[in-house]
Design a protein around this motif. Structure first.
Motif, PDB file in Angstrom:
ATOM      1  N   THR A  70      -1.572   8.049   2.678  1.00 56.40           N
ATOM      2  CA  THR A  70      -2.188   6.761   2.342  1.00 56.40           C
ATOM      3  C   THR A  70      -2.185   5.796   3.517  1.00 56.40           C
ATOM      4  O   THR A  70      -3.044   4.951   3.633  1.00 56.40           O
ATOM      5  CB  THR A  70      -1.456   6.080   1.164  1.00 56.40           C
ATOM      6  N   SER A  74      -6.523   5.180   5.268  1.00 54.37           N
ATOM      7  CA  SER A  74      -6.986   3.814   5.005  1.00 54.37           C
ATOM      8  C   SER A  74      -8.496   3.660   4.944  1.00 54.37           C
ATOM      9  O   SER A  74      -9.136   4.163   4.037  1.00 54.37           O
ATOM     10  CB  SER A  74      -6.370   2.851   5.996  1.00 54.37           C
TER      11      SER A  74
ATOM     12  N   PHE B 149      -1.117 -12.974   2.653  1.00 57.95           N
ATOM     13  CA  PHE B 149      -1.643 -11.761   2.004  1.00 57.95           C
ATOM     14  C   PHE B 149      -2.899 -12.053   1.186  1.00 57.95           C
ATOM     15  O   PHE B 149      -3.224 -11.285   0.274  1.00 57.95           O
ATOM     16  CB  PHE B 149      -0.592 -11.139   1.079  1.00 57.95           C
ATOM     17  N   LYS B 151      -6.195 -11.903   1.510  1.00 56.06           N
ATOM     18  CA  LYS B 151      -7.281 -10.933   1.361  1.00 56.06           C
ATOM     19  C   LYS B 151      -6.794  -9.680   0.644  1.00 56.06           C
ATOM     20  O   LYS B 151      -7.544  -9.052  -0.100  1.00 56.06           O
ATOM     21  CB  LYS B 151      -7.927 -10.611   2.717  1.00 56.06           C
ATOM     22  N   GLU B 152      -5.511  -9.340   0.835  1.00 56.14           N
ATOM     23  CA  GLU B 152      -4.961  -8.184   0.125  1.00 56.14           C
ATOM     24  C   GLU B 152      -4.836  -8.482  -1.382  1.00 56.14           C
ATOM     25  O   GLU B 152      -5.215  -7.660  -2.214  1.00 56.14           O
ATOM     26  CB  GLU B 152      -3.588  -7.799   0.695  1.00 56.14           C
ATOM     27  N   PHE B 154      -6.573 -10.562  -3.041  1.00 56.01           N
ATOM     28  CA  PHE B 154      -7.937 -10.624  -3.569  1.00 56.01           C
ATOM     29  C   PHE B 154      -8.426  -9.212  -3.908  1.00 56.01           C
ATOM     30  O   PHE B 154      -8.915  -8.948  -5.007  1.00 56.01           O
ATOM     31  CB  PHE B 154      -8.875 -11.265  -2.530  1.00 56.01           C
ATOM     32  N   LEU B 155      -8.263  -8.300  -2.951  1.00 57.33           N
ATOM     33  CA  LEU B 155      -8.755  -6.933  -3.167  1.00 57.33           C
ATOM     34  C   LEU B 155      -8.007  -6.248  -4.320  1.00 57.33           C
ATOM     35  O   LEU B 155      -8.620  -5.599  -5.171  1.00 57.33           O
ATOM     36  CB  LEU B 155      -8.614  -6.117  -1.873  1.00 57.33           C
ATOM     37  N   ASP B 159      -9.959  -4.978  -7.541  1.00 57.08           N
ATOM     38  CA  ASP B 159     -10.123  -3.540  -7.702  1.00 57.08           C
ATOM     39  C   ASP B 159      -8.891  -2.829  -7.118  1.00 57.08           C
ATOM     40  O   ASP B 159      -8.852  -2.517  -5.940  1.00 57.08           O
ATOM     41  CB  ASP B 159     -11.389  -3.112  -6.949  1.00 57.08           C
ATOM     42  N   GLU B 161      -7.728   0.119  -7.567  1.00 61.36           N
ATOM     43  CA  GLU B 161      -7.960   1.481  -7.098  1.00 61.36           C
ATOM     44  C   GLU B 161      -8.447   1.482  -5.649  1.00 61.36           C
ATOM     45  O   GLU B 161      -7.987   2.247  -4.809  1.00 61.36           O
ATOM     46  CB  GLU B 161      -9.024   2.133  -7.997  1.00 61.36           C
ATOM     47  N   GLN B 162      -9.406   0.586  -5.388  1.00 59.69           N
ATOM     48  CA  GLN B 162      -9.963   0.479  -4.036  1.00 59.69           C
ATOM     49  C   GLN B 162      -8.872   0.118  -3.031  1.00 59.69           C
ATOM     50  O   GLN B 162      -8.829   0.666  -1.934  1.00 59.69           O
ATOM     51  CB  GLN B 162     -11.047  -0.615  -4.050  1.00 59.69           C
ATOM     52  N   LYS B 164      -5.726   0.818  -3.244  1.00 60.34           N
ATOM     53  CA  LYS B 164      -4.892   2.007  -3.014  1.00 60.34           C
ATOM     54  C   LYS B 164      -5.574   2.962  -2.045  1.00 60.34           C
ATOM     55  O   LYS B 164      -4.950   3.490  -1.127  1.00 60.34           O
ATOM     56  CB  LYS B 164      -4.652   2.746  -4.331  1.00 60.34           C
ATOM     57  N   ILE B 165      -6.871   3.188  -2.263  1.00 55.41           N
ATOM     58  CA  ILE B 165      -7.618   4.104  -1.403  1.00 55.41           C
ATOM     59  C   ILE B 165      -7.601   3.601   0.045  1.00 55.41           C
ATOM     60  O   ILE B 165      -7.505   4.369   0.978  1.00 55.41           O
ATOM     61  CB  ILE B 165      -9.081   4.245  -1.902  1.00 55.41           C
ATOM     62  N   ASN B 166      -7.658   2.279   0.193  1.00 49.87           N
ATOM     63  CA  ASN B 166      -7.641   1.694   1.536  1.00 49.87           C
ATOM     64  C   ASN B 166      -6.250   1.691   2.164  1.00 49.87           C
ATOM     65  O   ASN B 166      -6.056   1.152   3.238  1.00 49.87           O
ATOM     66  CB  ASN B 166      -8.167   0.245   1.481  1.00 49.87           C
ATOM     67  N   GLY B 167      -5.276   2.261   1.446  1.00 51.06           N
ATOM     68  CA  GLY B 167      -3.936   2.365   2.009  1.00 51.06           C
ATOM     69  C   GLY B 167      -3.153   1.062   1.974  1.00 51.06           C
ATOM     70  O   GLY B 167      -2.181   0.898   2.703  1.00 51.06           O
ATOM     71  N   ILE B 168      -3.578   0.126   1.113  1.00 53.97           N
ATOM     72  CA  ILE B 168      -2.833  -1.129   0.991  1.00 53.97           C
ATOM     73  C   ILE B 168      -1.631  -0.910   0.078  1.00 53.97           C
ATOM     74  O   ILE B 168      -1.724  -0.185  -0.905  1.00 53.97           O
ATOM     75  CB  ILE B 168      -3.775  -2.233   0.468  1.00 53.97           C
ATOM     76  N   LYS B 169      -0.508  -1.511   0.432  1.00 54.70           N
ATOM     77  CA  LYS B 169       0.738  -1.301  -0.331  1.00 54.70           C
ATOM     78  C   LYS B 169       0.668  -2.072  -1.643  1.00 54.70           C
ATOM     79  O   LYS B 169       1.267  -3.140  -1.798  1.00 54.70           O
ATOM     80  CB  LYS B 169       1.934  -1.792   0.477  1.00 54.70           C
TER      81      LYS B 169
END
Lengths: 248, 269
Positions: A70, A74, B149, B151-152, B154-155, B159, B161-162, B164-169
């Motif tokens: 993960t 990214s 944080f 923008k994190e 907000f995302l 969403d 799921e998005q 998580k896919i983007n590798g955000i903790k």
């Protein structure tokens, strides 16, 4: 050509039901792959496994020639989920804010969106034809406009791989053709690898480079021409659908 | 007209009120858009058990309330992941549990009725110097966390799921937001009271959403509306001797009705 996705002997169960059984395949960089198969055949599950949202019971998935991590993958993947229904769009955000959020991981923690980021966001909104709605709230968009906003978001981070789950549901025919034209230009001109789930059998034959047909097990993976020749459709959907497919 | 600034307790109440008015909607907006508004209310009621423990043990009740509230939010998160089918009922469970525990402790102690009243309904005279320092520190921490944080958050809110896919903790950031909510709720009790503290985090945000602006503008508007509610509410409390929680929340509701009218007649979609 390098493998962008390598799936080896993948098994996944949901509670006791087998969803995916012994699925192995690889996707090369630059591929344009349509994933088809009957409902309940495991298409969305496969995508969620590739995205790392689900964990396989056994087997391996390697992305960008490394196991899913993960932290590292990214922003290299852009993902367009199945559209939720209208009532879920109370979120007070504009198209611009949503598309911009697609670059969040690329910008990094504690940093603001730079001018380069904002220009990239504008450019992708231009390309997807939603620049004129940039200040409109998500709640005030039509289904097709919202769809394009989601695709723009997925592309905003300049991914190497675009994954979409039934991207053209609720989009009218003219917009659909435009959309597929846009996809193949992304694939051909930018070399973007595209994977998408679809129920539109006619489209996949015309548009994609390869078909992956899934019904719990991998039924077929290869060119659309071979898929038609080997008459998998009859086995999967029955004669009627099969003949419709041949007409296209 | 502004003779109340002569009184130290009023200055403390106003500064504390301003800080709470700013950070309430900053946290609240992320709860509202995720349809998790009930969390603030749940934590407030759980905090009451903490307040009761504080009154019983003679420790500053705001500190005990914060400890209980943070522990509860961690418990809610832990239980939520394994019991998804419970949904909001899980929050209700903690709300009732907190209230029940508070009632038991209060009946054992039997004797802090007067001070308890101020924790239930808010009291501008009760903000101590120590409370004020804690509230200001919380304000600074909240500004840094939400700002850092933004923008994190907000995302994740839009969403998950998005993200998580983007590798955000996602898990860590969610936990940070929840703990911040718990601390904010406990600290705001001084001004708004247990019964109404959730209202201050939610009502200005839903009023601001009626202006049909983008996310950042909605946040700014909600902070503005919250400041107006708190300052008018505290003034009313001073002049008419109302419990401050009641006057603040009623002001916020009047503003909400005004926003509804504005939305209906003047704001185009």
């Amino acid at each position: 050509m390098k493998n962008l996705i390598l799936v080896e002997r993948l098994n996944f169960r949901y509670q006791k039901a087998v969803v995916l059984e012994d699925v192995s395949f690889s996707v090369d960089s630059g591929d344009y792959l349509g994933i088809i198969g009957p409902n309940g055949g495991g298409k969305t599950t496969l995508i969620k496994l590739i995205l790392g949202l689900l964990k396989p019971d056994s087997g391996n998935i390697r992305l960008f020639t490394g196991a899913i991590d993960t932290n590292k993958r990214s922003f290299r993947i852009g993902y367009v989920p199945q559209m939720p229904s209208q009532k879920d769009f109370i979120f007070p955000a504009t198209v611009h804010e949503i598309v911009k959020s697609g670059r969040t991981a690329r910008v990094g923690l504690f940093k603001r969106f730079s001018r380069v980021d904002l220009e990239a966001v504008d450019q992708i909104m231009e390309q997807t034809g939603i620049i004129q709605y940039k200040d409109r709230l998500l709640a005030h968009l039509s289904g097709g406009e919202r769809q394009r906003a989601y695709i723009a978001r997925a592309l905003a981070g300049n991914p190497d791989l675009l994954i979409m789950d039934e991207p053209v549901i609720g989009v009218d025919l003219a917009a659909k053709e435009q959309f597929y034209g846009f996809l193949s230009s992304l694939n051909q001109e930018l070399g973007l690898t595209i994977l998408f789930i679809t129920h539109e059998l006619g489209v996949v034959a015309k548009e994609v480079k390869n078909i992956l047909c899934l019904n719990r097990r991998l039924i077929h993976h290869g060119s659309p021409e071979n898929f038609i020749k080997e008459e998998y459709l009859e086995k999967l959907y029955g004669n009627k659908v099969s003949s419709m497919f041949h007409m296209h | 007209m502004f003779e109340f600034v002569k009184y130290d307790f009023m200055i403390r109440a106003i500064i504390a009120g301003i800080v709470i008015a700013i950070i309430g909607p900053m946290i609240g907006i992320f709860l509202v858009v995720r349809r998790y508004s009930l969390l603030a209310d749940t934590l407030a009621h759980v905090s009451l058990a903490g307040v009761a423990i504080g009154l019983l043990t003679k420790i500053n009740p705001i500190i005990t309330a914060t400890v209980v509230s943070v522990l509860s939010v961690l418990g809610i998160e832990k239980l939520k992941s394994g019991n998804k089918e419970l949904g909001e009922s899980l929050l209700a469970l903690f709300l009732w549990g907190g209230l029940a525990l508070a009632i038991i402790i209060i009946s054992i102690a039997d004797g802090f009725n007067a001070s308890l009243y101020s924790y239930l309904f808010g009291s501008i005279t009760s903000v101590t110097r120590q409370d004020l320092v804690m509230i200001i520190i919380l304000g600074v921490v909240t500004l840094f966390v939400i700002g850092g944080f933004f923008k994190e958050f907000f995302l994740i809110s839009f969403d998950e799921e998005q993200a998580k896919i983007n590798g955000i903790k996602v898990k860590t950031l969610n936990l940070i937001l929840l703990i911040l909510t718990a601390v904010c709720v406990s600290f705001a009790i001084r001004i708004v009271g247990v019964i109404l503290v959730g209202a201050l985090m939610v009502i200005p945000v839903i009023s601001a959403m009626k202006f049909n602006r983008n996310f950042v503008q909605t946040l700014w508007i909600s902070i503005g509306l919250s400041l107006v509610s708190v300052l008018l509410g505290i003034s009313a409390s001073y002049y008419f001797d109302f419990a401050s929680g009641g006057s603040i929340v009623l002001t916020a509701i009047l503003i909400f009705l005004f926003s509804l009218g504005l939305n209906r007649f003047f704001i185009k979609s």
